[in-house]
Write a protein that holds these residues in place. Sequence first.
Motif, PDB file in Angstrom:
ATOM      1  N   HIS A 283      -6.751   1.334  -4.495  1.00 10.90           N
ATOM      2  CA  HIS A 283      -7.013   1.285  -3.055  1.00 10.90           C
ATOM      3  C   HIS A 283      -8.186   0.344  -2.751  1.00 10.90           C
ATOM      4  O   HIS A 283      -8.128  -0.441  -1.801  1.00 10.90           O
ATOM      5  N   ALA A 284      -9.215   0.407  -3.549  1.00  4.35           N
ATOM      6  CA  ALA A 284     -10.376  -0.463  -3.344  1.00  4.35           C
ATOM      7  C   ALA A 284      -9.999  -1.934  -3.520  1.00  4.35           C
ATOM      8  O   ALA A 284     -10.387  -2.790  -2.714  1.00  4.35           O
ATOM      9  N   GLU A 285      -9.239  -2.230  -4.563  1.00  2.00           N
ATOM     10  CA  GLU A 285      -8.802  -3.614  -4.803  1.00  2.00           C
ATOM     11  C   GLU A 285      -7.875  -4.093  -3.687  1.00  2.00           C
ATOM     12  O   GLU A 285      -7.982  -5.227  -3.225  1.00  2.00           O
TER      13      GLU A 285
ATOM     14  N   ALA B 156      -9.923   7.744  -1.655  1.00  2.00           N
ATOM     15  CA  ALA B 156     -11.224   7.284  -2.145  1.00  2.00           C
ATOM     16  C   ALA B 156     -11.298   7.297  -3.669  1.00  2.00           C
ATOM     17  O   ALA B 156     -12.114   6.580  -4.252  1.00  2.00           O
ATOM     18  N   THR B 157     -10.438   8.072  -4.313  1.00  2.00           N
ATOM     19  CA  THR B 157     -10.447   8.169  -5.778  1.00  2.00           C
ATOM     20  C   THR B 157      -9.445   7.227  -6.444  1.00  2.00           C
ATOM     21  O   THR B 157      -9.435   7.108  -7.670  1.00  2.00           O
TER      22      THR B 157
ATOM     23  N   GLY C 264      -7.833  -3.029  -0.649  1.00  2.00           N
ATOM     24  CA  GLY C 264      -8.644  -3.190   0.556  1.00  2.00           C
ATOM     25  C   GLY C 264      -9.318  -4.552   0.641  1.00  2.00           C
ATOM     26  O   GLY C 264      -9.452  -5.129   1.718  1.00  2.00           O
ATOM     27  N   LYS C 265      -9.720  -5.077  -0.491  1.00  2.00           N
ATOM     28  CA  LYS C 265     -10.336  -6.409  -0.514  1.00  2.00           C
ATOM     29  C   LYS C 265      -9.325  -7.471  -0.101  1.00  2.00           C
ATOM     30  O   LYS C 265      -9.641  -8.370   0.684  1.00  2.00           O
TER      31      LYS C 265
ATOM     32  N   GLU D 105      -8.329   3.873  -7.591  1.00  2.00           N
ATOM     33  CA  GLU D 105      -8.944   2.581  -7.878  1.00  2.00           C
ATOM     34  C   GLU D 105      -8.194   1.422  -7.220  1.00  2.00           C
ATOM     35  O   GLU D 105      -8.808   0.473  -6.718  1.00  2.00           O
TER      36      GLU D 105
ATOM     37  N   TRP E  45       0.835  -1.199   0.000  1.00  2.00           N
ATOM     38  CA  TRP E  45       0.000   0.000   0.000  1.00  2.00           C
ATOM     39  C   TRP E  45       0.873   1.253   0.000  1.00  2.00           C
ATOM     40  O   TRP E  45       0.627   2.180  -0.769  1.00  2.00           O
TER      41      TRP E  45
END
Length: 104
Positions: A79-81, A74-75, A83-84, A77, A25
């Motif tokens: 980061h979302a992946e 939050a913007t 996070g999973k 992309e 990260w």
Amino acid sequence: MMIARWTCEAKFGHKTEALALHKEWEEQIGVQTDIDVSRSRTLTGSVGVKEAVIQAEMEIANLAELDAFFDKIATIEMHAEWGKKFGEVIVSGSTYWEVFRIVE
């Protein structure tokens, strides 16, 4: 100056993987923010705290800078992946933020 500290707890047997994902990260996502991740540090539990605890500390100028950081991640992309993947190796509901004011 302030210190923003993010805390989570690794699932049993997954601390090494959680730390590796945290480093990922920093190297791939954190560098896309306005926070200087080179001045951040990672801590883990040792004595008097659960060994599974992982904390990330970063210096911020003020709460507005932390708020801008939240808006920025939050913007991103990736980061979302990320996070999973990270969610699979940490205890659900164990994450939280603390903010400390630097006195000296």
